[in-house]
Scaffold this active site. Structure first.
Site, mmCIF file in Angstrom:
data_model
loop_
_atom_site.group_PDB
_atom_site.id
_atom_site.type_symbol
_atom_site.label_atom_id
_atom_site.label_comp_id
_atom_site.label_asym_id
_atom_site.label_seq_id
_atom_site.Cartn_x
_atom_site.Cartn_y
_atom_site.Cartn_z
ATOM 1 N N ASP A 486 9.033 -1.560 -2.567
ATOM 2 C CA ASP A 486 8.249 -2.824 -3.758
ATOM 3 C C ASP A 486 9.056 -4.080 -3.214
ATOM 4 O OD1 ASP A 486 6.235 -1.495 -5.412
ATOM 5 O OD2 ASP A 486 7.706 -0.217 -6.406
HETATM 6 C C1 BGC Z 1 9.634 2.661 -7.892
HETATM 7 C C2 BGC Z 1 9.511 3.022 -6.947
HETATM 8 C C3 BGC Z 1 8.945 2.170 -5.449
HETATM 9 C C4 BGC Z 1 10.902 1.916 -4.872
HETATM 10 C C5 BGC Z 1 11.282 1.576 -4.025
HETATM 11 C C6 BGC Z 1 11.141 1.868 -7.319
HETATM 12 O O1 BGC Z 1 11.746 1.418 -8.944
HETATM 13 O O2 BGC Z 1 9.548 2.570 -8.266
HETATM 14 O O3 BGC Z 1 7.558 2.919 -6.403
HETATM 15 O O4 BGC Z 1 9.064 3.317 -3.492
HETATM 16 O O5 BGC Z 1 11.526 1.755 -6.182
HETATM 17 O O6 BGC Z 1 11.208 -0.042 -4.246
#
Ligand code: BGC
Length: 812
Positions: A486
């Site tokens: 993200d």
């Molecule tokens: C989110 C995921 C994401 C991960 C890496 C998590 O907090 O829920 O959807 O893939 O972070 O960024």
């Protein structure tokens, strides 16, 4: 650092036993399996909600506070001049004995002080909308004890977000009713709400309080509420301000005598035309009925036995006996338990997630269900339909949806280009577990709009199409706002600290930003999709997608390889990310994980080189970091990833979620020793043994992130419980290490083990069959030599499914 211990596993009871209330961080548990849920810490802190931690919050909680973990369900016991709580907090009166046992959907907290034992069992009975708190008081002294008992809960005014911020209204809306031993919370019931809550005890009370300021005192705290300190309830009736519920009971106990009190925190919904029994008086019929179901110790014990039986059944579906307690307890108990919790909550409510910010994630929930589908397949089925219903007609999807309404979340929207692929991942796992192909014929809408329904299969097809219709200059997938990571925001160039990296996409026009992580994910899920199409006789569609998969493989080999590892991405301008040419973050874990899982270029040695590079550059004492070297400065074109200090979160933290991807890559390559070494580093039971203080968070579950080698305190954990790590650890160990893999026509057996592995047995319930599978590794890391099913040899590695009990012997 000297590692103090705060507790230990009790495998026989499937509990973690905490023996010191001052854990390095609140160590919590979850109560409830469907609809009504509670979070409970080892000192009874936490809160309850119905379905949705944002829109139906029942009790109030103060996040990130001083002292930490403030507010919960508290019992105050006044014995002479001494006031104490069984869970130590909030009074913090030193106890003669303290113990908290977190079990499967229940918690039991016991305290002793001056010859009195108080033990509270907390759980949510199956299919009921309430939390039971069974308090047992026992006089272990030789004198008669006269105790004053006060209960305490604080009501949240339903919407947890406005409860925190809109005081100008809230201080005037709070309303309660009191009837016998039940306190009802009915704020906003007079207008649009059709629900109320109650707090009841199955004994006569000698007083109560419902107004916080009257009970606590404006300048006092939970640690010394005035009413309790003086031993006198005020019988206050809340009008606005902050409504609470506190019962007052006088208890006399002869030496050796014990008494039970059943407290119930309940939630009720009424039909619009049945809301009131008299003007302004709420209709309590359903509350009375619920109370009547749980108003004696016997009824409560029966409900508790039913809950335990549910967990017996759930944990009997996959059971391993390896002789290694640390492995067995994670596989048989805690990993599966955490999978249920992540399935229920996605990333919404924990002691790191406020319950207000995020709902269910599209990608998160699809991954979570892979850890859960063997437990209760019908719930996984419904989840797949709910998730797919938030997809857009072009195959893109809402990134999150709200559990109460099941509607896509407009605050965050869509545009995360990995999202669609995960629908294939989840659906295929469901069909392989159940053999239920009918799910593909379910009619599922777009964006929840009635009239737009197409089959679920069609949703899968447009998911695949979404990737191939959004390719960049290297014919690799465009990343969109971000992929799994993200924080890799390649279309958001931001100097404004008030902007969200995730929702600001200010430079997407003409973007060349491509993701190797999505490329690998597409190849893995694409192969699954092709196999599914063939299974369905859709051969043209299978051929069409096989071509796209082949093209993707070719694109990765051509433009996605850096010499020793796979690149991570191309940025907005088409420049490499995760390359030896970069000054920092030369290598990233996500593309190593997905491209090795996809086995791209294995024949050319790419997979082996990539896995070796993970060991060389990413691995450290506590696991594999996300990237290396860490970013030391903010990079405008990369977004949030470079906003974190070195070694934390997506900037070179050990993001546990993605370690299993590399581990699976290792198992596919047959490198059992390496797979196991990586796995054991992030396996909670191994961490528990070594690092209770340093690790800080609960030692019985995985956390999202452990500080990496570049951090100030490597090894410190954060964001426990709600992480895709749970499902991935499960998927990895159950299917790829221990090697028991559900398939369309049976169970595929293909373990990948360290050379030191001994013989082990897995008992696996699968559809209407039960298999007892014994594996004889004989020092091999990989490679099944022979299999017998009920004494007869089997060709290949798939034991064909047939109902009934079977014995399987596997020689490697
Ligand atoms: C989110 C995921 C994401 C991960 C890496 C998590 O907090 O829920 O959807 O893939 O972070 O960024």
């Amino acid at each position: 650092m000297e590692q103090k211990r705060y507790g230990h596993f009790d495998d026989q009871h499937r509990e973690y036993v905490i023996t010191d209330p001052q854990t390095p961080w609140p160590w919590i548990n979850y109560l409830g399996n469907e609809d009504f849920f509670s979070l409970i810490s080892n000192t009874a802190g936490g809160y309850s909600f119905y379905k949705d931690a944002k829109f139906r919050r029942i009790t109030r909680y103060r996040y990130n506070n001083v002292p930490m973990d403030n507010g919960g369900r508290y019992f105050y016991i006044k014995d002479g001049e001494t006031v104490w709580n069984p869970g130590w907090k909030p009074c913090k009166t030193p106890l003669d004995f303290y113990e908290c046992r977190h079990g499967m959907s229940y918690t039991r907290i016991t305290g002793k002080k001056n010859g009195v034992e108080a033990s509270v069992l907390f759980f949510v009975p199956l299919k009921k909308w309430c939390e039971v708190q069974k308090l047992t008081l026992k006089n272990e002294s030789s004198e008669t004890k006269s105790l004053k008992l006060f209960s305490f809960e604080e009501w949240c005014l339903w919407n947890a977000a406005t409860d925190m911020e809109n005081f100008q209204r809230n201080f005037s809306t709070g309303e309660v009713e009191i009837e016998g031993s039940t306190i009802y919370h009915k704020t906003e019931y007079r207008e649009r709400r059709n629900h109320y809550a109650f707090y009841h005890v199955n004994a006569p009370i000698q007083g109560f309080d419902t107004d916080r300021e009257t009970f606590v005192g404006l300048y006092n705290a939970f640690a010394d509420p005035q009413a309790v300190m003086e031993g006198k309830p005020r019988n206050s009736h809340a009008h606005g301000w902050s409504p609470i519920a506190s019962h007052y009971i006088e208890v006399t106990l002869k030496p050796g005598e014990s008494k039970d009190f059943v407290f119930l925190l309940g939630y009720i919904e009424n039909e619009q035309d049945e809301k009131f029994e008299a003007p302004q008086v709420i209709n309590k019929k359903k509350a009375h009925a619920l109370i009547a179901e749980l108003d004696t110790t016997e009824k409560v014990d029966k409900a508790f036995a039913e809950l335990c039986a549910l967990w017996d059944n759930l944990l009997n579906i996959y059971k391993v006996k390896t002789g290694n307690d640390k492995l067995d307890r994670m596989v048989n108990i805690w990993n599966q338990y955490q999978c249920m919790v992540t399935f229920n909550f996605s990333r919404s409510a924990s002691f790191f997630e406020s319950g207000v910010g995020r709902g269910m994630g599209f990608r998160d929930s699809n991954q979570d269900l892979v850890g859960f589908v063997h437990q209760i397949p019908p719930r996984a089925r419904q989840r797949i339909i709910d998730i797919a219903s938030t997809q857009f007609p072009d195959g893109g999807c809402y990134h999150q949806y709200q559990p109460l309404t099941k509607r896509g979340n407009n605050d965050i929207g869509g545009g995360f280009n990995d999202d669609p692929c995960w629908l294939i991942f989840g659906t295929v796992a469901y069909i392989k577990e159940t053999g239920d192909f009918s799910i593909l014929d379910e009619m599922v809408p777009f964006d929840n709009q009635p009239g737009t329904e197409v089959t679920l299969f069609e949703h899968l097809k447009i998911s695949m199409n979404h990737v191939i219709e959004n390719l960049g200059p290297h014919l690799l997938p465009l990343i969109g706002r971000a992929d799994w990571n993200d924080c890799l925001n390649l279309n958001c160039f931001s100097w404004d600290p008030n902007e969200s990296f995730q929702t600001t996409e200010n430079v997407s026009e003409g973007t060349k930003a491509e993701s190797l992580m999505i490329a690998g994910l597409f190849v893995v899920t694409g192969k699954d999709y092709v196999a599914l199409c063939k299974k369905l006789g859709k051969n043209d569609e299978a051929a069409r997608m096989q071509q796209a998969v082949d093209a993707m493989i070719a694109a990765v080999k051509k433009d996605g390889w850096d010499g020793e590892w796979y690149l991570r991405a191309y940025d907005f301008y088409g420049r490499k990310i995760g390359s030896n040419e970069n000054d920092e973050a030369k290598i990233f874990i996500e593309s190593q994980g997905w491209c090795t899982m996809a086995e791209i270029g294995a024949e050319d040695g790419m997979v082996a080189k990539s896995l070796d590079s993970c060991k060389k550059y990413l691995e450290c004492e506590h696991g594999m970091v996300l990237n290396n070297p860490a970013f030391s400065k903010y990079i405008y074109e990369y977004g949030e990833i470079s906003s974190y200090p070195e070694g934390y979160k997506e900037n070179a933290g050990i993001f546990c979620h993605n370690n299993p991807w590399v581990i699976i890559g290792e198992t596919l390559a047959g490198r059992g020793n390496d797979a196991w070494a990586h796995y054991a580093k992030i396996l909670p039971s191994y961490v528990e043994e070594k690092y209770q203080t340093l690790h800080k968070v609960e030692p019985y579950v995985n956390c999202q992130m452990v500080a990496g080698k570049d951090a100030f305190k490597p090894g410190e954990g954060k964001n426990s419980w709600l992480t895709g790590t749970a499902a991935w650890m499960w998927y990895t160990v159950s299917e790829f290490i221990l090697g028991i893999k559900p398939d369309y026509d049976g169970i595929r057996i293909d373990p990948c083990l360290p050379e030191t592995a001994n013989d082990y047995t897995v008992n696996r319930k699968f559809r209407d069959a039960e298999y007892e599978i014994t594996i004889h590794p004989n020092g091999a890391q990989k490679g099944v030599k022979s299999i017998t099913l009920d004494g007869k040899p089997v060709e290949g590695t798939v034991i064909p499914y047939s109902a009934g009990k079977h014995v399987v012997e596997v020689t490697m």
